[in-house]
Write an enzyme that holds these catalytic residues in place. Structure first.
Site, short mmCIF file in Angstrom:
data_model
loop_
_atom_site.label_atom_id
_atom_site.label_comp_id
_atom_site.label_asym_id
_atom_site.label_seq_id
_atom_site.Cartn_x
_atom_site.Cartn_y
_atom_site.Cartn_z
N LYS A 180 8.42 -2.06 -4.95
CA LYS A 180 8.13 -0.66 -4.64
C LYS A 180 8.22 -0.74 -3.16
O LYS A 180 7.02 -1.18 -2.32
CB LYS A 180 6.42 -0.27 -4.87
CG LYS A 180 6.44 1.33 -4.57
CD LYS A 180 4.99 1.81 -4.51
CE LYS A 180 4.53 1.57 -2.88
NZ LYS A 180 5.29 2.52 -2.07
N CYS A 288 3.05 -6.91 12.39
CA CYS A 288 1.65 -7.04 12.20
C CYS A 288 1.11 -8.34 13.01
O CYS A 288 0.07 -8.43 13.54
CB CYS A 288 1.11 -7.38 10.81
SG CYS A 288 2.49 -8.49 10.01
#
Length: 483
Positions: A180, A288
């Protein structure tokens, strides 16, 4: 440029109509124009994708049962098809999320084929079955087997690179995958699906269903999924962990970060400026593991602040498709508003040395100037919370012990770096930083070594042989003593 529009989803090895007529429109962060669209996946599409992945995995003669060398042959074709589409992949990513094209060529075009080949090699180098002489007279046959159907959910910031942190080891292990992608970066995912089809991946081995958070949550909880691998925010990671915990479903979570770059008193930041940029402001600050807290010794504080300020103020801001651009736009209007909110807070908490506004003359696009704050206290909001934009906080310290203490005083523990003219000294400091990864005079995700976080930065590891093991389960067969 004509819009890139897809009308069907890639499920079960075929392009098929989605369950609904809803679409995801992709907006350029540079021009704010619509540059493409794809069908919006629904729960019914997830059901179809998981069913296809389940059938492919459970097939007694299917992908999960193939010898690793046979899987490697198909994965090599997949890698070659990705390489053939590399320039287009890099361009699509840059157009969707603002990643500078020179970086997209490395992260998004180059890294996925490398990972497919690496994990094929790791899988081929491991014994299929190990025989262990028992202490009770018998023999144990121990093997690692593919875990099953994998639900992989990836973010928009490095969409292809992060997708293949999951896809490459999962496929090499013999798993099947339902991917996804994030709504912001779907055009590259569909190009990747084209490469998978061209490479001859068996039907159902890899399926792509884009959608929003509701679709991701449905995939995580789906009864046909055996393992979840997620990269994204800590808030979303907690929710996924709760679901997987209740279901006793294995999960890998690579979450947020607020990493520290410890600049020791003998460091030559000016002489390592490209590496320092790569560790702190890469991809417009949208990674991140970036070291957005810079810890500088008080006896060199002004000098280091000046060096970092000069770096940030001299970076070329512009069209991400221009090879000269160092800082492109943020991915969305919402993300820019988030970053600007933190900058406004930072102006109340610390001293702004450069940036802090939208670039002059850029009326379109979601651009923010690289921003540096000095005299930052580690308890300030801009030092505690993940901003995910080109914003650095420079924090003073008195000695190594205090620097290590400040670095560790965070709910996160994903990345980090130590800068020194003495690499052995820097490595010794790095050993004391409580983080999943730390670089010395640079930072890079080395494919052969595990990557992941501690504390609120997640659980589990990707990359290295450990990244393959995350998609495997042990099975033991007990053989009786010889008669």
């Amino acid at each position: 440029m004509s819009p890139i529009d897809y009308r069907q989803l890639y499920i079960g090895g075929h392009w098929r109509d989605a369950a609904t007529s809803a679409t995801i429109d992709v907006q350029s962060p540079s021009t704010e124009d619509i540059i493409g669209s794809v069908p919006r996946g629904s729960e019914a599409d997830i059901d179809a994708a998981v069913a296809a992945a389940r059938a492919a995995f459970d097939d007694p003669d299917g992908w999960s049962t193939w010898h690793p060398k046979l899987r490697a042959e198909v994965l090599e074709k997949f890698a070659a098809e990705l390489e053939a589409r590399g320039p287009e992949t890099a361009a699509r990513v840059s157009m969707q999320n603002g990643m500078p094209i020179w970086l997209a060529q490395q992260f998004e075009a180059g890294f996925p084929p490398l990972l497919l080949r690496y994990y094929s090699e790791v899988m081929n180098g491991a014994p299929i079955e190990e025989e262990r002489a028992g202490m009770l007279g018998g023999t144990a046959l121990v093997s690692r087997q593919p875990i099953g159907v994998v639900g992989a959910i990836v973010p928009w910031n490095v969409p292809q690179g992060i997708s293949f942190l999951k896809i490459a080891p999962a496929l090499a292990a013999g798993c099947t995958v339902v991917l996804k992608p994030a709504e912001e970066t779907v055009l590259d995912a569909f190009l990747m699906a084209e490469a998978a089809a061209a490479a001859g991946l068996p039907p159902g081995v890899l399926n792509v269903v884009p959608g929003g958070r509701d679709v991701g949550a449905y995939l995580v909880a789906h009864p046909g999924v055996d393992k979840v691998s997620f990269t994204g925010s800590t808030v979303a990671g907690r929710a996924i962990a709760e679901t997987c915990g209740r279901l006793l479903r294995p999960v890998t979570l690579e979450l947020g970060g607020k990493s520290a770059a410890i600049v020791l008193d003998d460091a030559d930041i000016a002489g390592s400026i490209e590496s320092f940029f790569g560790a702190t402001l890469l991809n417009n600050g949208q990674i991140c593991w970036l070291n957005t807290r810079v810890l500088a010794p008080r006896n060199r504080y002004a000098d280091i602040v000046d060096t970092i300020t000069a770096l940030a103020s001299e970076l070329t801001i512009g069209d991400p498709l221009d090879p000269a651009t160092k800082i492109g736009p943020l991915v969305s209007r919402r993300q820019r508003e988030r970053v600007e909110g933190y900058i406004a807070k930072g102006k109340q908490e610390a001293r702004l040395t450069t940036g802090g506004a939208r670039p002059a003359g850029m009326s379109r696009g979601w651009f923010v100037e690289p921003t540096v704050f000095a005299d930052v206290d580690n308890n300030a909001v801009i030092a505690r919370e993940e901003i995910f934009g080109p914003v650095l906080s420079v924090i003073p310290y008195s000695d190594e012990a205090e620097a290590i203490s400040i670095a560790n005083d965070s709910v996160y523990g994903l990345g980090g770096s130590v800068w020194s003219s003495d690499s052995a000294r820097a490595a010794n400091v790095a050993r004391k930083v409580r983080s999943g990864t730390v670089g010395v005079n640079h930072y890079v995700n080395e494919p052969v070594a595990p990557f992941g976080g501690v504390k609120d930065s997640g659980m589990g590891r990707e990359l290295g042989p450990e990244g393959l093991a995350a998609f495997q389960v042990y099975k033991t067969i007990y053989l009786p003593p010889a008669q």
